[in-house]
Design a protein around this motif. Structure first.
Motif, PDB file in Angstrom:
ATOM      1  N   PHE A  13       0.826  -1.197   0.000  1.00 39.06           N
ATOM      2  CA  PHE A  13       0.000   0.000   0.000  1.00 39.06           C
ATOM      3  C   PHE A  13       0.866   1.255   0.000  1.00 39.06           C
ATOM      4  O   PHE A  13       0.577   2.217  -0.720  1.00 39.06           O
ATOM      5  CB  PHE A  13      -0.950   0.024   1.196  1.00 39.06           C
ATOM      6  CG  PHE A  13      -2.152  -0.853   1.036  1.00 39.06           C
ATOM      7  CD1 PHE A  13      -2.827  -0.939  -0.166  1.00 39.06           C
ATOM      8  CD2 PHE A  13      -2.612  -1.598   2.100  1.00 39.06           C
ATOM      9  CE1 PHE A  13      -3.942  -1.741  -0.314  1.00 39.06           C
ATOM     10  CE2 PHE A  13      -3.723  -2.406   1.962  1.00 39.06           C
ATOM     11  CZ  PHE A  13      -4.389  -2.485   0.756  1.00 39.06           C
ATOM     12  N   ASP A  14       1.916   1.258   0.807  1.00 37.83           N
ATOM     13  CA  ASP A  14       2.814   2.413   0.841  1.00 37.83           C
ATOM     14  C   ASP A  14       3.466   2.648  -0.521  1.00 37.83           C
ATOM     15  O   ASP A  14       3.564   3.786  -0.982  1.00 37.83           O
ATOM     16  CB  ASP A  14       3.903   2.227   1.900  1.00 37.83           C
ATOM     17  CG  ASP A  14       3.377   2.385   3.315  1.00 37.83           C
ATOM     18  OD1 ASP A  14       2.266   2.940   3.467  1.00 37.83           O
ATOM     19  OD2 ASP A  14       4.076   1.952   4.249  1.00 37.83           O
ATOM     20  N   ALA A  16       2.307   1.710  -3.461  1.00 45.25           N
ATOM     21  CA  ALA A  16       1.281   2.130  -4.419  1.00 45.25           C
ATOM     22  C   ALA A  16       0.947   3.609  -4.236  1.00 45.25           C
ATOM     23  O   ALA A  16       0.838   4.362  -5.218  1.00 45.25           O
ATOM     24  CB  ALA A  16       0.031   1.273  -4.260  1.00 45.25           C
ATOM     25  N   TRP A  17       0.773   4.043  -2.990  1.00 46.51           N
ATOM     26  CA  TRP A  17       0.465   5.453  -2.740  1.00 46.51           C
ATOM     27  C   TRP A  17       1.633   6.352  -3.126  1.00 46.51           C
ATOM     28  O   TRP A  17       1.440   7.433  -3.681  1.00 46.51           O
ATOM     29  CB  TRP A  17       0.096   5.677  -1.270  1.00 46.51           C
ATOM     30  CG  TRP A  17      -1.336   5.348  -1.000  1.00 46.51           C
ATOM     31  CD1 TRP A  17      -1.811   4.296  -0.289  1.00 46.51           C
ATOM     32  CD2 TRP A  17      -2.482   6.065  -1.455  1.00 46.51           C
ATOM     33  NE1 TRP A  17      -3.176   4.311  -0.288  1.00 46.51           N
ATOM     34  CE2 TRP A  17      -3.621   5.393  -0.988  1.00 46.51           C
ATOM     35  CE3 TRP A  17      -2.651   7.213  -2.215  1.00 46.51           C
ATOM     36  CZ2 TRP A  17      -4.913   5.826  -1.257  1.00 46.51           C
ATOM     37  CZ3 TRP A  17      -3.948   7.649  -2.493  1.00 46.51           C
ATOM     38  CH2 TRP A  17      -5.054   6.960  -2.006  1.00 46.51           C
ATOM     39  N   THR A  18       2.848   5.909  -2.857  1.00 47.68           N
ATOM     40  CA  THR A  18       4.023   6.694  -3.238  1.00 47.68           C
ATOM     41  C   THR A  18       4.105   6.829  -4.752  1.00 47.68           C
ATOM     42  O   THR A  18       4.358   7.918  -5.274  1.00 47.68           O
ATOM     43  CB  THR A  18       5.306   6.048  -2.682  1.00 47.68           C
ATOM     44  OG1 THR A  18       5.191   5.964  -1.259  1.00 47.68           O
ATOM     45  CG2 THR A  18       6.530   6.846  -3.061  1.00 47.68           C
ATOM     46  N   ALA A  20       1.606   6.645  -6.875  1.00 49.67           N
ATOM     47  CA  ALA A  20       0.496   7.507  -7.308  1.00 49.67           C
ATOM     48  C   ALA A  20       0.824   8.977  -7.076  1.00 49.67           C
ATOM     49  O   ALA A  20       0.542   9.828  -7.930  1.00 49.67           O
ATOM     50  CB  ALA A  20      -0.789   7.125  -6.569  1.00 49.67           C
ATOM     51  N   ILE A  21       1.444   9.303  -5.950  1.00 53.86           N
ATOM     52  CA  ILE A  21       1.802  10.691  -5.660  1.00 53.86           C
ATOM     53  C   ILE A  21       2.886  11.181  -6.599  1.00 53.86           C
ATOM     54  O   ILE A  21       2.834  12.317  -7.090  1.00 53.86           O
ATOM     55  CB  ILE A  21       2.211  10.832  -4.177  1.00 53.86           C
ATOM     56  CG1 ILE A  21       0.979  10.649  -3.292  1.00 53.86           C
ATOM     57  CG2 ILE A  21       2.894  12.168  -3.906  1.00 53.86           C
ATOM     58  CD1 ILE A  21       1.273  10.534  -1.822  1.00 53.86           C
ATOM     59  N   TRP A  24       1.270  11.832  -9.919  1.00 53.83           N
ATOM     60  CA  TRP A  24       0.461  13.045  -9.805  1.00 53.83           C
ATOM     61  C   TRP A  24       1.346  14.283  -9.873  1.00 53.83           C
ATOM     62  O   TRP A  24       1.047  15.229 -10.603  1.00 53.83           O
ATOM     63  CB  TRP A  24      -0.326  13.000  -8.496  1.00 53.83           C
ATOM     64  CG  TRP A  24      -1.000  14.276  -8.140  1.00 53.83           C
ATOM     65  CD1 TRP A  24      -2.053  14.855  -8.781  1.00 53.83           C
ATOM     66  CD2 TRP A  24      -0.661  15.154  -7.062  1.00 53.83           C
ATOM     67  NE1 TRP A  24      -2.393  16.027  -8.158  1.00 53.83           N
ATOM     68  CE2 TRP A  24      -1.553  16.231  -7.107  1.00 53.83           C
ATOM     69  CE3 TRP A  24       0.304  15.115  -6.078  1.00 53.83           C
ATOM     70  CZ2 TRP A  24      -1.495  17.262  -6.187  1.00 53.83           C
ATOM     71  CZ3 TRP A  24       0.354  16.141  -5.158  1.00 53.83           C
ATOM     72  CH2 TRP A  24      -0.543  17.201  -5.227  1.00 53.83           C
TER      73      TRP A  24
END
Length: 80
Positions: A13-14, A16-18, A20-21, A24
């Motif tokens: 999860f970490d 994936a979020w990293t 995505a950021i 972005w």
């Protein structure tokens, strides 16, 4: 603690979020550079485009890339 829990799930999860950021931030950065390098006909147009990308990062950047003014293509005809 549950013995059949996956200890790598929080890491996934970490990551994936990293990712995505980072995507972005790259999208917004490329959109801003593109906006600021484009010549605009009206004063303040770059400001409003940058504000749109800031307020609606993904959607605003995609709108910019779809609606931006097309570069003028130089005339390729020769006068011989």
């Amino acid at each position: 603690m549950n013995s059949d829990s996956n200890p790598t799930l929080p890491l996934a999860f970490d990551l994936a979020w990293t990712a995505a950021i980072v995507v972005w931030l790259l999208l917004v950065g490329v959109a801003w550079v593109s906006i600021l390098r484009t010549s605009h006909r009206r004063r303040g147009a770059a400001f409003w485009w940058c504000l749109l990308v800031l307020l609606m990062p993904i959607t605003g950047a995609l709108i910019w890339f779809l609606a931006r003014p097309k570069a003028a293509v130089p005339d390729q005809r020769t006068s011989s």
